[in-house]
Design an enzyme around this catalytic site. Structure first.
Site, short mmCIF file in Angstrom:
data_model
loop_
_atom_site.label_atom_id
_atom_site.label_comp_id
_atom_site.label_asym_id
_atom_site.label_seq_id
_atom_site.Cartn_x
_atom_site.Cartn_y
_atom_site.Cartn_z
N GLU A 141 0.86 -1.19 0.00
CA GLU A 141 0.00 0.00 0.00
C GLU A 141 0.90 1.24 0.00
OE1 GLU A 141 -4.00 1.50 2.38
OE2 GLU A 141 -3.10 -0.44 2.82
N GLU A 192 -1.94 0.68 13.43
CA GLU A 192 -3.12 1.03 12.65
C GLU A 192 -4.40 0.75 13.42
OE1 GLU A 192 -4.90 0.15 8.19
OE2 GLU A 192 -3.52 -1.30 9.08
#
Length: 943
Positions: free
Chosen positions: A454, A729
């Site tokens: 990502e 996260e």
């Protein structure tokens, strides 16, 4: 006039160069300076700027109190022109000496300044081929005065001049929205150029231009050919300028970099040296030189190296390395053994699982560097990739020791500007985790994560983190460049792609999404607040306005933003692991609140810029959205639709409740939700930066402190207790049993949830701007009971500001540093006074009022007393009346206003046979409600 010390050497725009500011992209650069000390009565009333251009010097005298981003006084600088600037200041009968000089040199400001053309190897360097190296030569026959190399690439470049690197940057030219803006760099190579033949050799890598990138595994998103643009200009003593520019006369060869990819890593054959001939032709390729831009922020560099802390064998027999810190960069390994052709493989991961490398969070990213050895003694490190890792696995080498290894740390070379320290070890480690997370994710673009497949510039992440970012590091130039990409990538209708630069390019990720698209308004406004740079508002105003206009068109007549795809309060801990957008806060509430906030920001920005008509228009729009929000989502009693912490946080913090009764009721409901949540986090990306501010402002700072210092999951400190060295996260990226969260979307280096430290700086330590650029500073600490001292220090545009407090037996001492050019508005704790002070060192001693200990009568009061609540909870869990503190708090949510004694009369114990457990619970409740007054204090009884 009396003399005072000289100000600092002036700074050009937001550049932080330690030497000359080369490649300046502005022809009229604004100037800033700091006066480190001055007499107490000094106030600047004017300044003089001296500009030297060649042999000609001019002084401009200006009557102004400004010292930050003041206008360029002279004629615009032209391409390649060098200027030397000094400044002196005056005021109140004082005048300084002249500052040290600063030098700036303009880059190539026009496309016509480039003689070079983009070139690409004709038959080498294709997809899945070895990285190519290109070479050009030039003969210099005079005494060398100066030499500049201007260079950029389609792909990454690593340049050598006469066998030496041209500078210490990495991954040049970085990542921008290449189709709109391609950054070049100016290199001072005067010391490397020699009389006679000079060889310029540049290796090209795939990087963001052509490597595998994005969720779909696409390659060559920007183009399928690597290309170089380079222009070397050498000035000799006779005034001649000798130019080497990329053209069809250059030649190429293959290198030993067999594979290079950001996600997957690099494969290097070290047996391929510099002996190969440059005998492959190159093509001139068409490219728009009008999209070339100079640097606004610092380049990427190696910013540190960490030694390995441990090398050992895993349960499966693999060689593992721990560097003690989750970092972004690569491993440097010295191979003490090995033969030619031996293969050494390094794999990277952020965590271990079951004693082995935990690679599941990487998803499809291989994060693997492979080397074919030349022989013993080789130093192994890549050049065109990076990894997010704390741990590495080594295959192919025997007898590896910690002395052979180090983790090379890379980042955009941002100047550190903010610090925090306290008496709480876990809180300090959490703050350090936020710093490391920002360092690793501010790699030319503010990315979400640095390790998996990502690594994108998600707009929502930086939108919530921008205040923290601008405190911790001088990120103004970095973010100004990114905002230029945002404006360039914005859709014609004003929609903001969810990632910038936009490599996803899908209808879904280009559609308006609240909190993500609002980066268009929030980030420039944050930069204005923290740097005082109105120029960024001017640069971004059309982008800001078009975003709000886009949402206004979608919302319709009632101005409620309904439906469509929304991330909502992303990663609310109550959301299912496989649906991070399914937060408790209603997405229409979150979206409409952001609509109101952005409209208000545009109105305020217009006011700053003197756009009166726009200011009035968007202020009216913001007022109408506010009224619509109240009608659609808020009951007369102050309940906000979905009854979620984030829903109340956005409504209160952004002033969306029009009635005082509603505001008070909503604030109390939010406080109750925190209590019912057992003082654990219940917010995601949207609510997390706001929750502690709202609790503090509504009179419940102690609840905010308990949220901050909670160590059970979900909380900010839970990851610290699990050994985290960066922010995660998810609140539970690593589960309590040490296994990785199985959601399939789990990063251990994600800065967004660390945005709370902005509140820590402002309200725990007590240091904040109260006017743009810290020209006025707010000193308003609210000391938590659990801390004995705290300090915040920030390098403002005016100089260092600091606040420090430490507890005494009867109160505390508060100390502050206010830089010259700023004033501070001080609000002492416990009603100790409010006043304004000027620059200098200040100290106050505040006595804490001794309030009588209020008795605990209601369940709410029980929960608000940390010591009593801990004692009560321990007994309840001991006698198995509740499986957890969270379940207990949730159960008691229905009884907050009831007397504590009612817990004996029907909540649990009615009809319960007499047992030692029941007797213990009776005793605790009687004790809590004042049944045993012989104890001197509650603390004596429970500690």
């Amino acid at each position: 006039m009396a003399s005072i010390i000289a100000p600092s050497a002036p700074r050009f725009e937001h550049r932080t160069d330690t030497g000359p500011a080369l490649g300046l992209g502005q022809s009229s650069p604004r100037l800033s300076w700091i006066l480190h000390t001055a007499p107490e009565d000094y106030i600047q009333t004017g300044y003089d700027i001296e500009v030297t251009r060649g042999t000609y010097t001019t002084i401009w005298s200006v009557d102004s109190a400004d010292q930050v981003l003041v206008p360029w006084p002279a004629e615009p600088i032209t391409s390649r022109e060098s200027v030397v600037v000094r400044v002196r200041v005056r005021g109140m009968g004082y005048q300084s000496e002249w500052s040290d000089p600063s030098t700036a040199e303009a880059g190539l400001l026009r496309a016509e300044d480039w003689n070079a053309r983009f070139i690409s190897p004709h038959s080498l360097g294709g997809l899945r081929q070895a990285a190519p190296e290109l070479q050009g030569t030039i003969a210099i026959d005079g005494e060398i005065v100066s030499a500049r190399l201007y260079a950029t690439a389609h792909g990454l470049l690593s340049a050598r001049l006469n066998d030496a690197p041209v500078d210490d940057t990495v991954l040049a030219p970085g990542w921008t929205a290449y189709q709109h803006r391609l950054r070049y760099r100016a290199y001072d190579v005067t010391a490397q150029v020699q009389q006679g033949v000079n060889r310029l050799q540049v290796t090209l890598g795939n990087g963001w231009w052509r490597g595998r990138f994005g969720f779909l595994g696409e390659r060559a998103i920007y183009g399928d050919r690597l290309a170089l643009l380079a222009q070397l200009e050498v000035t000799t003593a006779d005034g001649r300028v000798h130019t080497l520019a990329t053209d069809e006369t250059w030649q190429a060869r293959a290198t030993g970099i067999l594979v290079d990819d950001i996600y997957d890593g690099q494969t290097t054959d070290l047996r391929v040296g510099d002996e190969g001939r440059f005998d492959a032709a190159v093509d001139v390729v068409a490219a728009d030189l009008g999209r070339l831009v100079g640097e606004e922020g610092p380049p990427m560099r190696v910013v540190g190296a960490l030694p390995a802390t441990r090398v050992w064998s895993s349960p499966s027999g693999r060689t593992l390395v721990d560097f003690g810190q989750n970092v972004v960069g690569w491993v440097r390994l010295r191979a003490r053994t090995g033969r030619s052709g031996d293969q050494v493989i390094l794999r990277h991961a952020e965590v271990l699982e079951h004693g082995e490398l935990g690679t599941e969070p990487l998803r499809s990213a291989r994060a693997t560097d492979t080397y074919l050895l030349r022989g013993a003694g080789d130093t192994l490190e890549p050049s065109f990739t990076f990894h997010g890792f704390r741990f590495a696995e080594i295959d192919g080498l025997e007898d590896v020791s910690v002395d052979d290894l180090e983790a090379v740390v890379i980042s955009s070379d941002l100047r550190r500007t903010g610090w925090f320290e306290s008496s709480h070890e876990l809180l300090d480690r959490f703050h350090e985790n936020v710093v490391w997370g920002m360092r690793g994710n501010f790699l030319d673009v503010p990315t979400d994560c640095p390790q998996r497949d990502e690594r994108l510039g998600w707009t929502g992440d930086i939108q919530v983190f921008a205040p923290t970012a601008t405190y911790l590091f001088d990120s103004a130039g970095f973010l100004t460049s990114w905002l230029a990409d945002l404006a360039a990538e914005q859709e014609p209708d004003g929609s903001v792609p969810h990632v910038i630069p936009d490599i996803l390019r899908t209808p879904l990720t280009s559609a308006p999404a609240a909190a993500w698209g609002d980066a268009a308004t929030v980030v420039p406004w944050t930069l204005w607040q923290t740097t005082g740079d109105a120029g960024v508002l001017e640069q971004q105003f059309e982008s800001m306005r078009s975003w709000v206009d886009r949402i206004a068109a979608s919302a319709g007549d009632d101005l409620i933003w309904r439906g469509g795809f929304q991330y909502g309060d992303w990663l609310d801990p109550t959301a299912p692991h496989d649906d991070a957008a399914a937060a408790k806060a209603d997405p229409d509430v979150v979206a409409t609140a952001h609509f109101a906030r952005s409209a208000r920001i545009v109105a305020d920005a217009a006011t700053v810029l003197g756009r009166a008509d726009d200011a009035a228009r968007y202020a009216r729009l913001a007022d109408r959205i506010r009224e619509s929000f109240g009608r659609a989502f808020v009951t007369p009693a102050g309940r906000v639709l979905s009854d979620a912490q984030t829903a109340y946080a956005v409504a209160l913090h952004w002033d969306l409740l029009t009635d005082d009764v509603q505001r008070r009721a909503a604030a109390e409901r939010l406080a109750d939700l925190v209590r019912i949540g057992a003082f654990r986090i219940a917010t995601g990306f949207v609510g997390t930066p706001l929750i502690c501010d709202v609790l503090t402002d509504s009179g419940h700072p102690e609840l905010a402190h308990r949220l901050l210092l909670q160590t059970a999951a979900p909380s900010w400190l839970y990851p610290v207790t699990m050994g985290a060295t960066t922010v995660w996260e998810r609140w539970d990226s690593l589960l309590p049993d040490g296994t990785i969260n199985p959601s399939g979307m789990t990063s251990f280096n994600h800065y967004a949830l660390g945005s709370v430290v902005d509140w820590v700086h402002r309200r725990v330590a007590g240091l904040a701007p109260s006017a743009p650029g810290y020209r006025r500073i707010s000193i308003r600490p609210i000391p938590p009971r659990a801390l004995t001292h705290a300090t915040a220090r920030h390098l403002t545009p005016y100089g260092e500001a600091a606040v420090s407090w430490r507890r005494l037996d009867d109160g505390l001492v508060l100390e502050a540093t206010v830089p010259v050019g700023a004033v501070a508005d001080v609000e002492l704790p416990w009603g100790g006074g409010e006043f304004t002070v000027g620059h200098g060192q200040h100290s106050w001693r505040i006595v804490e009022p001794q309030a009588a200990q209020a008795p605990i009568t209601t369940v709410r009061q029980l929960m608000d007393d940390p010591v009593a609540w801990a004692r009560f909870t321990a007994i309840v869990l001991e006698v198995s009346l509740s499986p957890s503190e969270e379940r207990l708090a949730h159960l008691l949510g229905a009884y907050l206003d009831r007397p504590v004694a009612d817990l004996l009369d029907g909540v649990w114990t009615k009809g319960w046979p007499a047992t030692p457990a029941k007797t213990a619970l009776h005793g605790v409740i009687a004790d809590l409600t004042g049944g045993h007054e012989e104890a001197a204090t509650r603390e004596d009884r429970y500690v």
